[in-house]
Design a protein around this motif. Structure first.
Motif, PDB file in Angstrom:
ATOM      1  N   LEU A  70      13.846 -36.828 -30.064  1.00 52.18           N
ATOM      2  CA  LEU A  70      15.030 -37.690 -29.970  1.00 52.18           C
ATOM      3  C   LEU A  70      16.283 -36.948 -30.410  1.00 52.18           C
ATOM      4  O   LEU A  70      17.323 -37.000 -29.742  1.00 52.18           O
ATOM      5  N   LYS A  73      17.280 -34.270 -27.798  1.00 55.65           N
ATOM      6  CA  LYS A  73      17.887 -34.868 -26.615  1.00 55.65           C
ATOM      7  C   LYS A  73      19.290 -35.381 -26.925  1.00 55.65           C
ATOM      8  O   LYS A  73      20.219 -35.235 -26.119  1.00 55.65           O
ATOM      9  N   ALA A  74      19.475 -35.972 -28.108  1.00 61.61           N
ATOM     10  CA  ALA A  74      20.782 -36.519 -28.476  1.00 61.61           C
ATOM     11  C   ALA A  74      21.846 -35.435 -28.560  1.00 61.61           C
ATOM     12  O   ALA A  74      23.024 -35.683 -28.270  1.00 61.61           O
ATOM     13  N   ASN A 120      15.205 -33.839 -20.010  1.00 61.62           N
ATOM     14  CA  ASN A 120      16.493 -34.515 -19.946  1.00 61.62           C
ATOM     15  C   ASN A 120      16.798 -34.863 -18.491  1.00 61.62           C
ATOM     16  O   ASN A 120      16.464 -34.101 -17.580  1.00 61.62           O
ATOM     17  N   ARG A 149      17.608 -44.035 -30.654  1.00 63.45           N
ATOM     18  CA  ARG A 149      16.726 -44.388 -29.535  1.00 63.45           C
ATOM     19  C   ARG A 149      17.510 -45.043 -28.402  1.00 63.45           C
ATOM     20  O   ARG A 149      17.305 -44.750 -27.221  1.00 63.45           O
ATOM     21  N   TYR A 151      20.706 -44.698 -27.747  1.00 61.58           N
ATOM     22  CA  TYR A 151      21.575 -43.679 -27.142  1.00 61.58           C
ATOM     23  C   TYR A 151      20.787 -42.785 -26.190  1.00 61.58           C
ATOM     24  O   TYR A 151      21.214 -42.532 -25.056  1.00 61.58           O
ATOM     25  N   VAL A 152      19.629 -42.315 -26.618  1.00 62.10           N
ATOM     26  CA  VAL A 152      18.806 -41.447 -25.772  1.00 62.10           C
ATOM     27  C   VAL A 152      18.308 -42.204 -24.544  1.00 62.10           C
ATOM     28  O   VAL A 152      18.219 -41.650 -23.444  1.00 62.10           O
ATOM     29  N   LEU A 155      20.978 -42.008 -22.087  1.00 60.54           N
ATOM     30  CA  LEU A 155      21.019 -40.680 -21.464  1.00 60.54           C
ATOM     31  C   LEU A 155      20.028 -40.581 -20.311  1.00 60.54           C
ATOM     32  O   LEU A 155      20.283 -39.901 -19.316  1.00 60.54           O
ATOM     33  N   ASP A 156      18.901 -41.272 -20.441  1.00 59.54           N
ATOM     34  CA  ASP A 156      17.834 -41.207 -19.435  1.00 59.54           C
ATOM     35  C   ASP A 156      17.896 -42.346 -18.418  1.00 59.54           C
ATOM     36  O   ASP A 156      17.032 -42.435 -17.546  1.00 59.54           O
ATOM     37  N   GLN A 188      28.519 -34.329 -25.540  1.00 57.48           N
ATOM     38  CA  GLN A 188      27.689 -33.771 -26.618  1.00 57.48           C
ATOM     39  C   GLN A 188      28.301 -32.492 -27.190  1.00 57.48           C
ATOM     40  O   GLN A 188      27.710 -31.419 -27.202  1.00 57.48           O
TER      41      GLN A 188
END
Length: 265
Positions: A70, A73-74, A120, A149, A151-152, A155-156, A188
């Motif tokens: 996590l 990825k963040a 990602n 969680r 936020y990720v 992203l997905d 990011q």
């Protein structure tokens, strides 16, 4: 070997390399990394929390690999290097070097040194999402990942448009994305008051989120082009003024000293 492989295969995307490898990494490649040789200048405390959590897995138990992923990825990491007990890397900071085995795909191995791909949806550092998807407040510690969680997951989220981000210099970039009025851009890159953003000639609001990353509020609809630039803000202007003042003072001191010396002769 690690730096050379990542330089050839990662296309300039952000990676994480461990211990002594990270300290020397930037000598051999321009591939950006999560931590390493520049750590003394790291302005983002959450970056330090992420690295500690990923390396130590302290109190994470069976969730060690999941929580570490996590954080990776963040922060936009596309690959992570791990050294085992027999690694040529000196410090061996991973307390559980086998935690990614079976969870992430191994894409390179050299002896007891491994590189794993971090899954990602996009390799871009800019992402379209809604304000509610952001990490709103700083985590209490590295295992406080409830907002992370969410936020990720954003992203997905394949229902959200992808954003393309290209660096135009070492301190500027351009982001292009299809956006709705309620969308924002999560970038990011560590937020600093010296960052500026504009769409055309219209300045945009730039701020930080709960993990210290940059948030841009374009307030536009359809195809949007946003230019970002780091000018250093007040801090840089003050430093430049002090530097110029010191340089001028040295010139004056040298001139006066020379004049006095000439008079005595």
């Amino acid at each position: 070997k690690t730096a050379a492989w990542l330089d050839r295969h990662m296309g300039g995307n952000r990676v994480m390399t461990p211990g002594s490898t990270s300290f020397y990494f930037n000598i051999f490649t321009d591939t950006p990394q999560l931590g390493g040789g520049f750590e003394q200048g790291d302005l983002n405390w959450e970056n330090r929390i992420a690295l500690y959590t990923i390396y130590s897995g302290q109190n994470a138990g069976a969730l060690d690999a999941e929580i570490s992923t996590l954080w990776l990825k963040a922060f936009g990491v596309q690959a992570v290097g791990v050294g085992g007990p027999k690694s040529g890397e000196h410090y061996k900071p991973f307390l559980n070097p086998g935690k990614f085995s079976g969870l992430l795909s191994e894409i390179w191995r050299g002896g007891d040194d491994h590189i794993y791909a971090v899954p990602n949806r996009s390799t871009s550092l800019a992402h379209v999402m809604r304000k509610r998807d952001l990490v709103q407040s700083a985590p209490i510690h590295g295992l406080d990942v409830g907002q992370l969680r969410r936020y990720v997951a954003a992203l997905d989220d394949a229902s959200l448009p992808l954003a393309d981000m290209r660096w135009t210099s070492r301190h500027s970039g351009r982001i292009v994305a299809d956006m709705a009025r309620d969308h924002i851009l999560s970038v990011q890159v560590t937020y600093h008051p010296g960052w500026r953003a504009e769409a055309g000639s219209r300045p945009l609001r730039v701020r930080g989120d709960g993990i210290g990353l940059m948030v841009i509020e374009p307030d536009c609809r359809g195809r949007c082009t946003i230019d970002i630039d780091y000018d250093g803000g007040i801090e840089r202007k003050l430093a430049n003024s002090l530097s110029l003042g010191a340089f001028t003072g040295c010139l004056v001191w040298a001139f006066v000293r020379k004049r006095r010396g000439g008079t005595r002769v």
